[in-house]
Every structure is written in structure tokens, then in C-alpha cells.
Design an enzyme around this catalytic site. Structure first.
Site, PDB file in Angstrom:
ATOM      1  N   TYR B 124       5.474 -26.374 -31.438  1.00  0.00           N
ATOM      2  CA  TYR B 124       4.333 -26.266 -30.539  1.00  0.00           C
ATOM      3  C   TYR B 124       3.936 -24.801 -30.294  1.00  0.00           C
ATOM      4  CZ  TYR B 124       1.236 -28.027 -26.888  1.00  0.00           C
ATOM      5  OH  TYR B 124       0.150 -28.340 -26.135  1.00  0.00           O
ATOM      6  N   GLU B 131      -3.080 -20.741 -33.827  1.00  0.00           N
ATOM      7  CA  GLU B 131      -4.451 -21.011 -33.398  1.00  0.00           C
ATOM      8  C   GLU B 131      -5.052 -19.803 -32.702  1.00  0.00           C
ATOM      9  OE1 GLU B 131      -4.519 -24.629 -31.054  1.00  0.00           O
ATOM     10  OE2 GLU B 131      -3.201 -25.625 -32.481  1.00  0.00           O
TER      11      GLU B 131
END
Lengths: 361, 202
Positions: B124, B131
Site C-alpha cells: 500500500y 502514485e
């Protein structure tokens, strides 16, 4: 705790006798409690010998809904009292929870009981158990609406006067402002001033409360959107509507008509002679604006939507259009809910009416 | 997603370096990530018991990154940060879909359950870093080309600055990421300890 003897004569003597004995005082008192409970639970008829009337007091035990711990017991509750009286007594015992913040349920997942419910109707025995939930900080509906409507009024004016921190000062002083910008400010202020005056003088707000969270969400929505639309309408680089004066005049006329219509509908709704169970569906009067009652069950929402659509056409600004679109969705949901309620209560009259938009919806 | 994983490995072995691997898996990535929009429909129609809002949120953020950032700003496609989030997504999705498949077959191996609720601890943050770095890399090119931006004056009196919008998106990761991360950790404790108890009772 002192108990008012409500049992027949011989029990009273027994209690007095029991009170005299200090050693077995507690046992006797608890036996007296128990006997009183048994007597009142069994709904025994009082013997005709009695000269005074029997008043059964209830005890309301309040448990926390999550931990099931007992918070307090409200005793000496007369049977004619309502849940609101219990809440007020609870507030005296636990001052941090004022009545509008208290949510009481009969079962842990049941609905919240209304303040007007009488204790008599809830009672199965002389002790009633209720589960307590803290509903959070509450605000009155009046405060809610006043805050929600004053914000946009002031915010729009801040943008209208073109504060130097928002717009570039050189451009602001240079540019000629199209009359539609002034008209838009007037209409916007008119809308919110009308809402404020109606909240203060027309609407009969039930005096109920709503959680603070709702107020913050509502204010964030209205204030945020007002800032966004005011920014574009009062911007030095604002472009007036494509169809010029004709578009502006037509839209302004429609806006004023919708505002008047909304006002008259609110007045008509507030002036209904009966309310509650005897209420009837509002009927149209000689006033042409109320004739929408013939076609639609929630004309106040129709007029509100009409106002915002006219405002969009008048200013020809996309953000206003987006705001109007969201208002249409919100009003439609409220209108549908209200319409369903009306269908249940006033079936024959409301059958052929639409909820908000004549014929269509 | 296995297709994407295999594609990545093959391209790596063929090229010898891990740079610019995006091009070899561009089409399957777009296809499968966009396909995830169906998950929102499944929740909306009640076929799957998850919350529509949460699922929509997650899928839309992925789709946004695939199309509105990586596809639209061609200059970032050669960045390594793209590989970072593609790898994170690939591994996560392979495990997640296997988890769902085996659950539906009522034959869930403990390994898959463990992997789903444990590997996210690394994957995660890895995905989020990839991103954010990609969006950050795209910023100067968006500013320069005025991509997806409208400015005043115009007929509809509307303006939109994609550059500022991307910055706001990056800032929004700050409150949202910890919440989701701790939620997953909480789920992990609940699910894995529940299985242990179940095993012990057996």
C-alpha cells in the site's frame, strides 16, 4: 428514598412498623418495594374500602445502550407524564445531557421514542427500562436556518464589493460592470432575505432540534457553493449572457415570479387552520400563485427549483447551473418523500397530483 | 493481472533493465483497470455486500491515475514511479481476486488470506508513493501545456485549472491514506486473530 404508601391500609401500618425497627430497616424496605411492585404489576383492583385514590408511580431505569450499565433511575414518575418529563428529570440527575440530546429506545435496536409518548403507554410494570443514546450536540431548527441563510447573503456581498484579496485590483477598477451583475446581486440577496424573514416570521418551526453535524454539513454546502458562484459572477472577466437584454429580462421576471410564488405557498402552509392529525391538504385560494396546489403536492419545492434555474439563465454561469442541478436533485428527493406521506394521509385529493413538476414527476 | 505480471517480467528479461516497462503492458493495464469500474456496479446492484461509496472511491482513484495522469501526460510514461505503482497494483489485485475466487468456491487457503491481509503493509505505501511521484512528475508538463484547463473569459463563465486540481489531489492523500491504512490494519487483526481462534477451537 421515601416511598409514598400507595398500598392498602394494613401495608402502611406494616411499613411504619418496619421503619421503627432500625436493624431490619433495609430488609423491610426492600420487601416493601417488592410488595409494591407485585401489587402494581398485577394490576390488582383496589378494594372499595379505600378512601384515597391509588396513584401508581413508575420508575424509569435508564441504561446505556452500548454498555448496558445503569446510568440512573428516574423515580416517582406520575403515570400522566410524558417522555419529555422523564427526560427533564434525567437532565436534573445528569446535567450534561439536556432533553433534546437524549435518545431513548425501548429495545436496543428499536426506534427512538417521541417526547410526547405517555409513560402509561410504555409501562408493562412499574419499572420501565429504557436505553439511552447521546444524540450529540443539538441546535434548534431556527438557529440552523438562520445560520445557513445569513452566510450566503454576506458572502455574496463580499464578492460583490470586490475585495482586493479576491480579485486583481487593477482589473476590477478598470472594467465596466454589465447591469446583469447588479441585478444578480439584487436577486440573490432578495432570495436569502426572503428565506430569513420567512424563518423568523412565517414558518412555524416545531421547536425541535437537530444534531450540530447536520448544521455544519448544510452550511458547508451552501456557503461553499455561494462562494464559488459569487466568484464567477462578480469577476472582472465576467461575460454577460449570449442573448443579451431579452434573456436577462425574461429570466429576471421568471425569478421574481418564483420568489413570489414560494413566499405565498409558505404563507399558505403556515396558515393552515389545523395541524397534526386533523390537517388537510392545503387548498388553492384566490391568489394565482397558490393555484399550483392543484397540480403539484409540493409547490414550494417547484418554485425554489424555478428560482435557481431562472438565476442560472439570467447569469449564464456554469457553476450556478451545477448548483441548480444539485438543488433539483435534493428538492426532488424531499418532494418524493413528502408526496408519499401525502398519498397515505390525503389519498383521494392527492392521487392525480405530481410530486414537484406538474404532470412529469 | 497475471497477464500484466507476466508481461512485466518478460519485458524486463528482454530489455535487461527495469526502465520504461510501461509500454509493454500499457494496453492490458488500461483494459483491466478500467474493467474494475464494474465492481462499483456490483456494489450498487447489491450483488456484492461492500459499500458503494468506498469501492467507487478506490476504483475512481485508480482509473484517474491510469487515464488522467499516466495516459494523458505522455512525458511521465518513462518514469520509474509508474513501474512502482504498477507492480504494487498487480500484486495486490492478483491476491485480491484469488481471495474472492477461492472464497466463492468455499475453499480458501490460509496462505491467500494471510497474503491479502499482510502484504498490503508493504504494497500500500509502495503504491501510494508511486502514485504521488507520478503526479508530481506530471505537474510541470500540465502547467506548460495547459492540459484540461479552461480560463476566463468564456461564454459560460467557468474556469478550471488542472494543475491546481492535481495539487489538491496530492494534498488529499494526506488525510485519506492513514485512515485507510489503519482500517486495513484493524481488519487484519480482526480477521487473522479470528482464524487463529477458529483453528484453536478445532
Amino acid at each position: 428514598r421515601r416511598h409514598k404508601p400507595s398500598a392498602p391500609e394494613h401495608k402502611r401500618d406494616f411499613a411504619a412498623h418496619g421503619g421503627a425497627l432500625s436493624g431490619s430497616h433495609n430488609d423491610t424496605r426492600s420487601f416493601f418495594n417488592f410488595s409494591q411492585l407485585v401489587l402494581s404489576a398485577g394490576h390488582l383492583k383496589s378494594p372499595p374500602v379505600l378512601k384515597h385514590s391509588k396513584v401508581t408511580y413508575f420508575e424509569v431505569e435508564i441504561l446505556d445502550v452500548q454498555s448496558k450499565r445503569q446510568i440512573c433511575i428516574v423515580d416517582k414518575v406520575p403515570p400522566s407524564s410524558t417522555l419529555l418529563d422523564v427526560k427533564q428529570k434525567f437532565h436534573k440527575a445528569c446535567p450534561q445531557w439536556y432533553p433534546s440530546r437524549v435518545g431513548l429506545q425501548l429495545e436496543r435496536n428499536g426506534p427512538y421514542l417521541k417526547d410526547s409518548i405517555s409513560i402509561q403507554s410504555l409501562a408493562v410494570s412499574s419499572i420501565i427500562t429504557l436505553y439511552f443514546t447521546d444524540l450529540g450536540q443539538q441546535v434548534s431548527w431556527t438557529t440552523f436556518f438562520l445560520t445557513e441563510y445569513t452566510g450566503p447573503l454576506l458572502i455574496y456581498l463580499l464578492f460583490y464589493i470586490r475585495l482586493s484579496t479576491i480579485y486583481d485590483q487593477v482589473e476590477s477598477t478598470k472594467n465596466f460592470r454589465h447591469p446583469v451583475v447588479h441585478l444578480a446581486c439584487f436577486c440573490h440577496c432578495l432570495h436569502y432575505i426572503r428565506h430569513l424573514l420567512e424563518t423568523l416570521f412565517v414558518h412555524k418551526l416545531s421547536g425541535g432540534h437537530t444534531p450540530l453535524k447536520n448544521m455544519i454539513q448544510g452550511c458547508a454546502f451552501y456557503w461553499g457553493f455561494t462562494s464559488w458562484i459569487a466568484y464567477y459572477i462578480n469577476h472582472p472577466r465576467y461575460t454577460p449572457p449570449s442573448f443579451g437584454h431579452r434573456q436577462v429580462s425574461f429570466a429576471a421576471l421568471a425569478f421574481l415570479m418564483c420568489e413570489a410564488g414560494n413566499h405565498f405557498i409558505n404563507v399558505a402552509l403556515a396558515q393552515q387552520k389545523h395541524s397534526g392529525s386533523k390537517a388537510c391538504f392545503p387548498s388553492p385560494t384566490y391568489n394565482p400563485f397558490t393555484w399550483l396546489f392543484l397540480l403539484v403536492s409540493c409547490p414550494n419545492y417547484t418554485y425554489e427549483v424555478g428560482s435557481w434555474i431562472s438565476f442560472t439563465v439570467m447569469t449564464q454561469t456554469l457553476p450556478v447551473g451545477i448548483f441548480a442541478f444539485l438543488m433539483v436533485i435534493q428538492m426532488s428527493l424531499w418532494a418524493r418523500k413528502k408526496h408519499k406521506l401525502y398519498l397515505k394521509r390525503f389519498y383521494p385529493e392527492v392521487r392525480r397530483k405530481a410530486a414537484m413538476i406538474p404532470i412529469i414527476f | 493481472w497475471l497477464v500484466i505480471a507476466v508481461g512485466l517480467v518478460r519485458a524486463y528479461l528482454a530489455k535487461g533493465s527495469y526502465h520504461s516497462l510501461y509500454y509493454s503492458i500499457e494496453k492490458p493495464l488500461k483494459f483491466f483497470q478500467t474493467g474494475a469500474l464494474l465492481e462499483i456496479l456490483h456494489c450498487a446492484f447489491g450483488i456484492v455486500p461492500s459499500s458503494v461509496v468506498l469501492t467507487a472511491f478506490q476504483v475512481m482513484s485508480r482509473v484517474f491515475l491510469t487515464w488522467a495522469v499516466t495516459h494523458s501526460v505522455k512525458e511521465v510514461q518513462t518514469e520509474d514511479s509508474v513501474l512502482l505503482f504498477v507492480v504494487a497494483w498487480t500484486i495486490t489485485e492478483i491476491i485480491r481476486y484469488s481471495f474472492y475466487t477461492f472464497s466463492l468456491l468455499n475453499h480458501l487457503p490460509y496462505l491467500i488470506k494471510w497474503a491479502r491481509y499482510t502484504l498490503f503493509i508493504v504494497l500500500y505505501p509502495m503504491g501510494v508513493s508511486g502514485e504521488l511521484l507520478t503526479i508530481y512528475a506530471a505537474l510541470p508538463f500540465v502547467r506548460q501545456s495547459g492540459l484540461y484547463s479552461i480560463s476566463l473569459p468564456n461564454k459560460y463563465n467557468f474556469s478550471f485549472d488542472y494543475y491546481t486540481f492535481l495539487i489538491l489531489i496530492m494534498i488529499s492523500y494526506i488525510p485519506i491514506f492513514p485512515q485507510l491504512y489503519f482500517h486495513m490494519l484493524h481488519q487484519r487483526r480482526k480477521v487473522l486473530s479470528h482464524t487463529e481462534e477458529h483453528k484453536k477451537s478445532e
